[in-house]
Write an enzyme that holds these catalytic residues in place. Structure first.
Site, PDB file in Angstrom:
ATOM      1  N   LYS A 160      25.712 -16.261 -33.927  1.00  0.00           N
ATOM      2  CA  LYS A 160      27.061 -16.258 -34.523  1.00  0.00           C
ATOM      3  C   LYS A 160      27.075 -17.033 -35.844  1.00  0.00           C
ATOM      4  O   LYS A 160      27.845 -16.698 -36.752  1.00  0.00           O
ATOM      5  CB  LYS A 160      28.093 -16.837 -33.551  1.00  0.00           C
ATOM      6  CG  LYS A 160      28.345 -15.989 -32.313  1.00  0.00           C
ATOM      7  CD  LYS A 160      28.873 -14.604 -32.622  1.00  0.00           C
ATOM      8  CE  LYS A 160      29.375 -13.877 -31.376  1.00  0.00           C
ATOM      9  NZ  LYS A 160      29.645 -12.454 -31.621  1.00  0.00           N
ATOM     10  N   ALA A 164      30.901  -9.015 -21.754  1.00  0.00           N
ATOM     11  CA  ALA A 164      29.942  -9.851 -22.480  1.00  0.00           C
ATOM     12  C   ALA A 164      30.093 -11.322 -22.076  1.00  0.00           C
ATOM     13  O   ALA A 164      29.100 -12.031 -21.896  1.00  0.00           O
ATOM     14  CB  ALA A 164      30.134  -9.697 -23.990  1.00  0.00           C
ATOM     15  N   TYR A 185      26.004 -21.687 -24.644  1.00  0.00           N
ATOM     16  CA  TYR A 185      26.153 -20.592 -25.623  1.00  0.00           C
ATOM     17  C   TYR A 185      24.834 -20.354 -26.363  1.00  0.00           C
ATOM     18  O   TYR A 185      24.532 -19.244 -26.794  1.00  0.00           O
ATOM     19  CB  TYR A 185      27.316 -20.886 -26.584  1.00  0.00           C
ATOM     20  CG  TYR A 185      27.901 -19.627 -27.191  1.00  0.00           C
ATOM     21  CD1 TYR A 185      28.446 -18.626 -26.383  1.00  0.00           C
ATOM     22  CD2 TYR A 185      27.912 -19.443 -28.571  1.00  0.00           C
ATOM     23  CE1 TYR A 185      28.972 -17.469 -26.944  1.00  0.00           C
ATOM     24  CE2 TYR A 185      28.439 -18.281 -29.131  1.00  0.00           C
ATOM     25  CZ  TYR A 185      28.970 -17.303 -28.312  1.00  0.00           C
ATOM     26  OH  TYR A 185      29.483 -16.158 -28.872  1.00  0.00           O
TER      27      TYR A 185
END
Ligand code: NAD
Length: 255
Positions: free
Chosen positions: A162, A195, A155
């Site tokens: 985020k 995405a 990630y």
């Protein structure tokens, strides 16, 4: 009368019928909301327009959120057409594909800046533009992921973006609370979307959810939509600055 009857708002982030924003939009429309949609570019307009029309969208507008002039144009049009709005959905993120596959330390300065700009700063820009139109208060919801709070394999820079998005949610909630504007984030479990296909080993994330989440399954766009409906409605009138998990309980278990 639906929960959202008489409420109007803008949905940023529909790319196709798998988009989380689309799951949210359907729940909002079913509850009586009037919707405006934006699309990133002409190629996506072809997909977004028929979807938006199927939910009786009153406005369907182009908007590349990396461009200040596009943001300004959207809110100018919405202000002229509607006068005020009640909610905004921000379900937008972007990072270079290689930055979601290579080791995190290999992230380039440009890739880092791009991911933070599109995935976090755009919430700040959108909230700033929306606030003057939220004359009777309002609610803003953005989308985040557990990778903001833990180091999740692959990630990478999106996790950092985020984290900035979640912090921005709290600062925006603190700033706009006095105007009756609430700002919350939904942390969704992995869901197969356009995405998500950019994230390395995504299938593995789905498999681990099915194995370890208390609900023993992945969650759906519809389930995220139902939580967004709650946060965007008056049912959540006392809730702001929160990260609300829709992940089958995955984030609360260990091992
Ligand atoms: P998606 O590809 O359907 O949606 C991403 C959207 O971002 C697209 O509509 C795309 O057009 C838009 N976008 C990208 N760059 C933009 C720009 N410059 N200006 C305007 N729009 C732009 O995928 P999704 O999974 O529905 O993603 C929606 C949100 O949910 C993202 O913030 C994503 O990080 C988040 N999220 C997704 C998952 C998942 O597993 N799918 C989990 C948690 C959070």
């Amino acid at each position: 009368m639906g929960l959202m009857a008489g409420k109007r708002g803008i949905i940023f982030g529909v790319a196709n019928d798998l988009s989380i924003a689309w799951g949210i939009a359907r729940q909002l429309r079913a509850a009586g909301a009037t919707l405006a949609f934006t699309y990133l570019n002409e190629a996506l307009e072809k997909r977004v327009r028929p979807l938006a029309e199927s939910l009786d969208a009153e406005l369907i507008l182009p908007c590349d959120l990396s461009r200040d002039e596009d943001i300004e144009a959207v809110f100018k049009t919405v202000g002229e057409q509607w006068g005020d709005i009640d909610f905004v959905v921000h379900a937008v993120a972007f990072a270079n594909r290689e930055d979601l596959k290579n080791p995190f330390s290999h992230t380039s300065r440009a890739g880092f800046t791009l991911a933070l700009d599109i995935s976090a700063y755009t919430l700040v820009a959108v909230a700033r533009a929306a606030a003057p139109l939220m004359k009777n208060g309002g609610s803003i919801v953005t989308m985040t992921y557990l990778g903001a709070q833990r180091a999740v394999p692959s990630y990478n820079v999106m996790g950092v973006a985020k984290a900035a998005l979640e912090a921005s949610t709290r600062y925006l909630a603190a700033e706009f609370g006095e105007q009756g504007i609430r700002v919350n984030a939904i942390s969704a479990g992995p869901i197969r979307t356009l995405a998500a296909s950019a994230v390395g080993n995504f299938k593995e994330k789905l498999r681990i959810m099915e194995e370890r989440a208390p609900l023993r399954r992945t969650v759906t766009q519809e389930e995220v939509g139902k939580s967004a409906l709650y946060l965007l409605s008056d049912l959540a009138s006392g809730v702001t600055g929160e990260v609300h998990f829709v992940d089958g309980g995955f984030s609360v278990v260990v091992g």
